[in-house]
Design an enzyme around this catalytic site. Structure first.
Site, mmCIF file in Angstrom:
data_model
loop_
_atom_site.group_PDB
_atom_site.id
_atom_site.type_symbol
_atom_site.label_atom_id
_atom_site.label_comp_id
_atom_site.label_asym_id
_atom_site.label_seq_id
_atom_site.Cartn_x
_atom_site.Cartn_y
_atom_site.Cartn_z
ATOM 1 N N HIS A 72 6.285 48.669 -13.728
ATOM 2 C CA HIS A 72 6.674 49.001 -15.097
ATOM 3 C C HIS A 72 8.068 49.625 -15.148
ATOM 4 O O HIS A 72 8.890 49.284 -16.006
ATOM 5 C CB HIS A 72 5.645 49.946 -15.707
ATOM 6 C CG HIS A 72 6.082 50.568 -16.989
ATOM 7 N ND1 HIS A 72 6.380 51.907 -17.105
ATOM 8 C CD2 HIS A 72 6.300 50.029 -18.205
ATOM 9 C CE1 HIS A 72 6.749 52.164 -18.345
ATOM 10 N NE2 HIS A 72 6.714 51.049 -19.035
ATOM 11 N N GLU A 75 10.682 47.012 -14.917
ATOM 12 C CA GLU A 75 10.931 46.319 -16.198
ATOM 13 C C GLU A 75 12.033 47.026 -16.974
ATOM 14 O O GLU A 75 12.902 46.382 -17.565
ATOM 15 C CB GLU A 75 9.632 46.284 -17.004
ATOM 16 C CG GLU A 75 9.783 45.775 -18.421
ATOM 17 C CD GLU A 75 8.848 46.477 -19.383
ATOM 18 O OE1 GLU A 75 9.308 46.849 -20.483
ATOM 19 O OE2 GLU A 75 7.659 46.638 -19.045
ATOM 20 N N HIS A 76 12.012 48.357 -16.978
ATOM 21 C CA HIS A 76 13.063 49.123 -17.650
ATOM 22 C C HIS A 76 14.425 48.872 -17.007
ATOM 23 O O HIS A 76 15.425 48.647 -17.692
ATOM 24 C CB HIS A 76 12.756 50.626 -17.552
ATOM 25 C CG HIS A 76 11.759 51.119 -18.529
ATOM 26 N ND1 HIS A 76 12.089 51.967 -19.563
ATOM 27 C CD2 HIS A 76 10.421 50.902 -18.641
ATOM 28 C CE1 HIS A 76 10.997 52.251 -20.269
ATOM 29 N NE2 HIS A 76 9.970 51.626 -19.716
ATOM 30 N N GLU A 155 8.216 58.521 -21.528
ATOM 31 C CA GLU A 155 7.355 57.556 -22.211
ATOM 32 C C GLU A 155 5.885 57.878 -21.972
ATOM 33 O O GLU A 155 5.058 57.807 -22.879
ATOM 34 C CB GLU A 155 7.664 56.144 -21.724
ATOM 35 C CG GLU A 155 6.825 55.062 -22.397
ATOM 36 C CD GLU A 155 7.080 53.681 -21.812
ATOM 37 O OE1 GLU A 155 6.260 52.784 -22.083
ATOM 38 O OE2 GLU A 155 8.084 53.506 -21.100
#
Length: 451
Positions: A72, A75-76, A155
Site C-alpha cells: 500500500h 502505491e503512494h 492515513e
C-alpha cells in the site's frame, strides 16, 4: 488506500430500472506482449473517452513478515517522482489534460487508473511506462519514500484509528484470518509501517513492478489493433526483470474452530450494530459454490424484498436494517456475514435472538423458485448493466485476470449465475450457516455512559 484526483472528466455509471439487459456487440479482446505483459481491450464507442489501467499481480498477501503495509505504501510512492518526472508531475499532467487518476491496493493486487479523452491514451501509457521502470526511491527525509511513509501513518490514524466501525472490522478480520496472509489489514500495522525503509521499497519495486507481472486494461473509444500497436511501441520496449516467479502466498482458509465475540465501544458510536461472520467461499477456489451462495444470500438478506428485511424491519419492526453478504471476490475465502442494527429500545441481545430465529426458520422452510429466479436475474442484470461504466469494466477485467481468471469468466457470469437452482442456493446458505459452523460475533456499541 484509494485516491481519486479529478480534472474535468467525470465517470458515469447508471442502471435503468426495468430495462432489458442486453450484452450484444460487447467484444473484449486480449493478447500478450513479447515481454509478458497481458493486455485486454474493451471497445466502447459511445463517447471519445478511454479508461486506462495497469494492474500488478502483487498485494498485501505478498509482503514479507514484519513489513506489513509495504504494498500500500508503494502505491503512494508511485505517484511521487521518477527519473524523468518531477515531484507530483504525473498527477499534474493527467489533471492538465482533464482526466482522472486513481489507485488502490488489495490483499491480492495493486492497480493504477487514468481516464482521459481518447487523444491522451498514448500519453497515459508513456506515464505508466515511465514509473514502471524509472521510479525514484531514496533516503531523503523529504523524498518520495519517507515522506509518503508519514502520509500513510496519518492515513491510518484518520481512516482506521478514528473510525469505530473500521476498527471493529479490522479486529474481526484479523481473528477470522488468523494465521493466514490476509490476517493483517492492507494498510499495515503502524509500528511496521514506521520501520519500512527505502531499501525495502526498492527491493519490492525491482521484484514485482515488471511487465511480465502486469496487466494493461484499456476500455473505451478504441479498437484492439490500435491499442496493440500503441502498447507494443510504449510498453513493449520495457525489458522484464525476470525476478517474478509467479508464486504467491495464497492458501486455503481453515474453518473457524470456536465461536468468538468481539465488542468495540466508542463515544462516536450513535447507532449500535450487530453482525456474525461465518466462513464463506471464493469464486476463484469454487466458482459454482460462490455463485450459489451469492444467490442464496440475495434471497435471505439482499435487499428490502429479502426474507430477513421483510420479517425483521417491516413486520416485527425490531431492526432498522438487516442484510447478508459474502466476500466471494478475493482469491482466498472471505467471510459470509449477517448484519443488523436495532431500533431504539431493542438490545443487541434481543436483536441477535430475533435475527437468528428468523434465519433458522428460513433455512428450515427453504426458498421458493420465484425468489431464487428473482435473485438470479437481479445479479445477472446488475453485471450486464455494469458494462455501461468504463471504470467498472476496467476493474472487473483487471481484478479477474490478476486473480488468475479469464475473460470468459466475466462473459459467462450472467449465464452461470442464472444457472443456479433453488436447491443449490438454499444448500449453500444452509452449509455456511449450519448449526455446527462456528462464527465471530461483532458488536459496535456506544461507550459506557453514552447510551
Amino acid at each position: 488506500m484509494k485516491r481519486i484526483i479529478t480534472g474535468g472528466l467525470l465517470a458515469l455509471a447508471f442502471m435503468v430500472p426495468g430495462a432489458q439487459a442486453d450484452d450484444s456487440g460487447w467484444a473484449p479482446e486480449a493478447f500478450v506482449l513479447d515481454n509478458g505483459m497481458e493486455v485486454v481491450v474493451v471497445p466502447d464507442h459511445r463517447a471519445p473517452v478511454v479508461t486506462h489501467m495497469v494492474w500488478y499481480k502483487v498485494g498485501a498477501v505478498d509482503e514479507d513478515e514484519g513489513k506489513s503495509g509495504l504494498a500500500h505504501l508503494f502505491e503512494h510512492v508511485m505517484f511521487k517522482e521518477t527519473e524523468n518526472l518531477g515531484p507530483e508531475e504525473f498527477t499534474t499532467i493527467v489533471q492538465r489534460n482533464g482526466g482522472q487518476l486513481n489507485a488502490f491496493t488489495s490483499w491480492d493486487y495493486t492497480a493504477y487508473f487514468e481516464r482521459v479523452a481518447k487523444p491522451q491514451l498514448r500519453r497515459m501509457m508513456e506515464l505508466e511506462a515511465e514509473r514502471m521502470r524509472n521510479l525514484k526511491i531514496n533516503d531523503d527525509p523529504e523524498g518520495p519514500f519517507i515522506s509518503e511513509r508519514d502520509v500513510v501513518k496519518e492515513e491510518r490514524r484518520q481512516r482506521i484509528d478514528n473510525n469505530p466501525g473500521v476498527i471493529l472490522q479490522e479486529q474481526v478480520l484479523s481473528e477470522f484470518w488468523k494465521g493466514h496472509p490476509y490476517e493483517i489489514t492492507v494498510i499495515g500495522k503502524m509500528d511496521e509501517v514506521a520501520r519500512l525503509s527505502p531499501e525495502d521499497g526498492m527491493a519490492f519495486y525491482k521484484k514485482y513492478y515488471s511487465p511480465e507481472n502486469a496487466i494493461l486494461v484499456v476500455v473505451g473509444d478504441v479498437e484492439p489493433e490500435e491499442v496493440r500497436v500503441m502498447a507494443e511501441d510504449v510498453y513493449g520496449k520495457i525489458e522484464p526483470t525476470g525476478t517474478v516467479d509467479g508464486t504467491r502466498k495464497w492458501a486455503p482458509v481453515p474453518l473457524l474452530t470456536k465461536n468468538d465475540r468481539i465488542v468495540h465501544s466508542d463515544p462516536k458510536v450513535r447507532q449500535p450494530s450487530w453482525s456474525r461472520y461465518y466462513n464463506g467461499v471464493s469464486q476463484v477456489r469454487d466458482r459454482h459454490a460462490a455463485f450459489a451462495l451469492d444467490v442464496g444470500l440475495e434471497v435471505l438478506g439482499g435487499g428490502m424484498t429479502s426474507r430477513l428485511y421483510q420479517a425483521l424491519v417491516e413486520d416485527q419492526k425490531i431492526a432498522i436494517n438487516v442484510n447478508t453478504y459474502a466476500w466471494t471476490g478475493l482469491h482466498d475465502a472471505g467471510p459470509a456475514v449477517i448484519a443488523a442494527s436495532p431500533v431504539d429500545g431493542v438490545t443487541l441481545d434481543e436483536l441477535e435472538t430475533a435475527v437468528m430465529a428468523e434465519v433458522r426458520k428460513v433455512l428450515a422452510e427453504g426458498f421458493t423458485d420465484a425468489e431464487v429466479e428473482r435473485a438470479r436475474n437481479s445479479l445477472a442484470a446488475s453485471a450486464i448493466y455494469a458494462r455501461d461504466s468504463q471504470s467498472t469494466m476496467a476493474n472487473e477485467f483487471g481484478s479477474t485476470l490478476a486473480l488468475g481468471g479469464t475473460i470468459d469468466d466475466i462473459l459467462d457470469y450472467p449465464d452461470d449465475v442464472r444457472a443456479i437452482t433453488t436447491e443449490e442456493a438454499i444448500a449453500a446458505v444452509r452449509q455456511v450457516f449450519a448449526e455446527d459452523r462456528h462464527y465471530i460475533e461483532a458488536e459496535l456499541v456506544p461507550a459506557e455512559g453514552d447510551q
